[in-house]
Design a protein around this motif. Structure first.
Motif, short mmCIF file in Angstrom:
data_model
loop_
_atom_site.label_atom_id
_atom_site.label_comp_id
_atom_site.label_asym_id
_atom_site.label_seq_id
_atom_site.Cartn_x
_atom_site.Cartn_y
_atom_site.Cartn_z
N LEU A 140 0.87 -1.18 0.00
CA LEU A 140 0.00 0.00 0.00
C LEU A 140 0.90 1.23 0.00
N SER A 141 1.06 1.82 -1.17
CA SER A 141 1.97 2.95 -1.35
C SER A 141 1.22 4.25 -1.12
N LEU A 142 1.73 5.09 -0.22
CA LEU A 142 1.06 6.33 0.17
C LEU A 142 1.73 7.53 -0.46
N ASP A 143 0.93 8.48 -0.93
CA ASP A 143 1.44 9.76 -1.44
C ASP A 143 1.31 10.79 -0.30
N LEU A 144 2.33 10.87 0.54
CA LEU A 144 2.19 11.68 1.75
C LEU A 144 2.27 13.18 1.47
N PHE A 145 1.39 13.92 2.11
CA PHE A 145 1.32 15.38 2.06
C PHE A 145 0.99 15.90 0.66
N GLY A 146 0.63 15.00 -0.28
CA GLY A 146 0.22 15.43 -1.61
C GLY A 146 1.17 15.09 -2.71
N LEU A 147 2.42 14.67 -2.38
CA LEU A 147 3.41 14.37 -3.41
C LEU A 147 3.33 12.90 -3.81
N PRO A 148 3.05 12.59 -5.08
CA PRO A 148 3.01 11.19 -5.50
C PRO A 148 4.33 10.48 -5.24
N ALA A 149 4.23 9.25 -4.77
CA ALA A 149 5.41 8.41 -4.60
C ALA A 149 5.95 8.00 -5.96
N ASP A 150 7.12 7.35 -5.94
CA ASP A 150 7.70 6.85 -7.18
C ASP A 150 7.01 5.54 -7.54
N HIS A 151 5.89 5.65 -8.24
CA HIS A 151 5.06 4.47 -8.50
C HIS A 151 5.73 3.49 -9.46
N GLU A 152 6.60 3.98 -10.33
CA GLU A 152 7.30 3.08 -11.23
C GLU A 152 8.21 2.14 -10.45
N LYS A 153 8.96 2.69 -9.49
CA LYS A 153 9.82 1.84 -8.65
C LYS A 153 9.00 0.89 -7.81
N MET A 154 7.89 1.40 -7.26
CA MET A 154 7.02 0.55 -6.45
C MET A 154 6.45 -0.60 -7.28
N GLN A 155 6.05 -0.29 -8.50
CA GLN A 155 5.49 -1.33 -9.37
C GLN A 155 6.53 -2.37 -9.72
N ALA A 156 7.77 -1.92 -9.92
CA ALA A 156 8.85 -2.86 -10.23
C ALA A 156 9.07 -3.83 -9.07
N VAL A 157 9.02 -3.32 -7.84
CA VAL A 157 9.17 -4.18 -6.66
C VAL A 157 7.99 -5.14 -6.59
N ALA A 158 6.79 -4.63 -6.77
CA ALA A 158 5.59 -5.47 -6.71
C ALA A 158 5.66 -6.58 -7.76
#
Length: 379
Positions: A140-158
């Motif tokens: 569960l990847s969170l975009d804290l304070f409004g800034l999107p996380a690095d979803h490409e890196k997260m997806q690669a890990v997933a």
């Protein structure tokens, strides 16, 4: 506003005054047709949100927490599953897996942008696999304070570990990564319309975004008690998670103004950056990623944070600490975590962060008052 008048941390009264005719008309329309549950405004809102962010399907619901619950229920999360969650955030992120009798596994934060640290995520996944007691199932990847996380890196890990990846965009709706807006960066994205969020209603509300039509149908069923082909044909265990028609109508009235509000939030953040450079650690910008600026959070000397906040209060300026204690150290979750020292970045951030007023109705004079007060308090 007089020089001594207090400044609002989030000014919902100013927002209502600005859009009062549209909001009042929207509310009265609902009162007149009296379709308070799943009235026409609900479908209209879902269409408008889809057009705004580009997601093919939008499933509105009763809160951001229920949005998270719906996406995990749609993926069949349950006992024995390990769900990797950030520790430096609000309780709902860990609460939802536990409601499904899954186990949250806490992950440390990036020291600069506050989002989940990808390297620590890899370590936590390896530890769970090595221990063999739980089955890694999702991130569960969170975009804290409004800034999107690095979803490409997260997806690669997933992908590397065969895990689901969900996005908790409770604070980031309106943000973007390159040409992609929040709501289109992953398989399922949850957001919140709590009043203080960048796009907020007048109570609780939320939504899920997805391009997967089958998942969208499942979540529409889940939000209405698991309804199948008819009201009393229950196809699955579900929730009572529908958004109220009144809340949908209020969001519809606010949505046409949302892009202008986002641009004003960016302008406020830029003004803060310029005035506070070299005074405190200001929020990190990430190239290609645009924040919705749910919060503007600085970092200060932890030994002086309470003193700085007190001086700001004396000057009529509110501040807030998000979050004073990471989840792995909170009473309800401590048995699941590794105790003090196990997530050092989260623990350090909890002592240093201080959020300043952030909303699109701040005037230039108010911004100057706030930044002047910060400089004086820090000095």
């Amino acid at each position: 506003m007089t020089a001594d008048a207090p400044i609002q941390f989030v000014d919902l009264k100013a927002q209502y005054a600005a859009y009062k005719p549209e909001i009042d008309t929207a509310i009265q329309t609902v009162m007149d047709h009296a379709r308070f549950i799943m009235g026409p405004e609900v479908a209209q809102l879902e269409t408008a949100l889809s057009e705004f962010c580009g997601a093919k399907h939008v499933i509105s619901c009763s809160s951001g927490t229920d949005a998270l619950l719906m996406i995990m229920m749609a993926d069949g999360i349950g006992p024995g599953d390990a769900i990797f969650v950030p520790s430096f955030t609000f309780t709902a992120t860990a609460e939802v897996p536990l409601l499904l009798r899954a186990t949250p596994v806490f992950v440390d934060a990036d020291p600069d942008d506050f989002n989940m640290d990808v390297e620590d995520l890899e370590r936590r996944i390896a530890e769970v696999k090595a221990e063999g007691k739980l089955t890694p199932k999702g991130i569960l990847s969170l975009d804290l304070f409004g800034l999107p996380a690095d979803h490409e890196k997260m997806q690669a890990v997933a992908d590397a570990h065969g895990l689901h990846l969900w996005t908790d965009a409770a604070q980031s709706f309106g943000g973007s990564c390159g040409s992609k807006k929040v709501g289109t960066m992953g398989r399922m994205t949850a957001t919140s319309f709590f009043p203080a969020k960048p796009l907020g209603c007048a109570g609780d509300g939320g939504a899920v975004f997805t391009d997967d039509g089958d998942l969208a149908d499942v979540m529409r069923s889940i939000r209405a008690h698991g309804k199948g082909g008819s009201k009393y044909d229950i196809a699955r265990v579900g929730l009572n998670a529908r958004i109220d028609t009144l809340q949908a109508a209020i969001l519809l009235a606010k949505l046409p103004h949302f892009q202008a509000e986002l641009e004003r939030r960016e302008a406020v953040a830029n003004a803060y950056d310029a005035a506070l450079e070299g005074v405190v650690k200001t929020p990190t910008r990430r190239q290609g990623r645009s924040s919705a600026w749910a919060q503007y959070t600085i970092q200060v000397d932890p030994a002086r944070r309470d003193e700085i906040a007190a001086k700001m209060k004396e000057a009529g300026i509110p501040t807030a600490v998000y979050y004073p204690l990471p989840m792995h150290l909170q009473t309800a979750y401590r048995p699941l975590g590794g105790g003090e020292g196990s997530l050092p970045v989260c623990e350090a951030l909890s002592g240093k962060v201080l959020s300043l007023p952030m909303h699109p109705f701040l005037t230039e004079g108010e911004i100057d008052r706030i930044t002047t007060a910060v400089r004086k308090a820090v000095a």
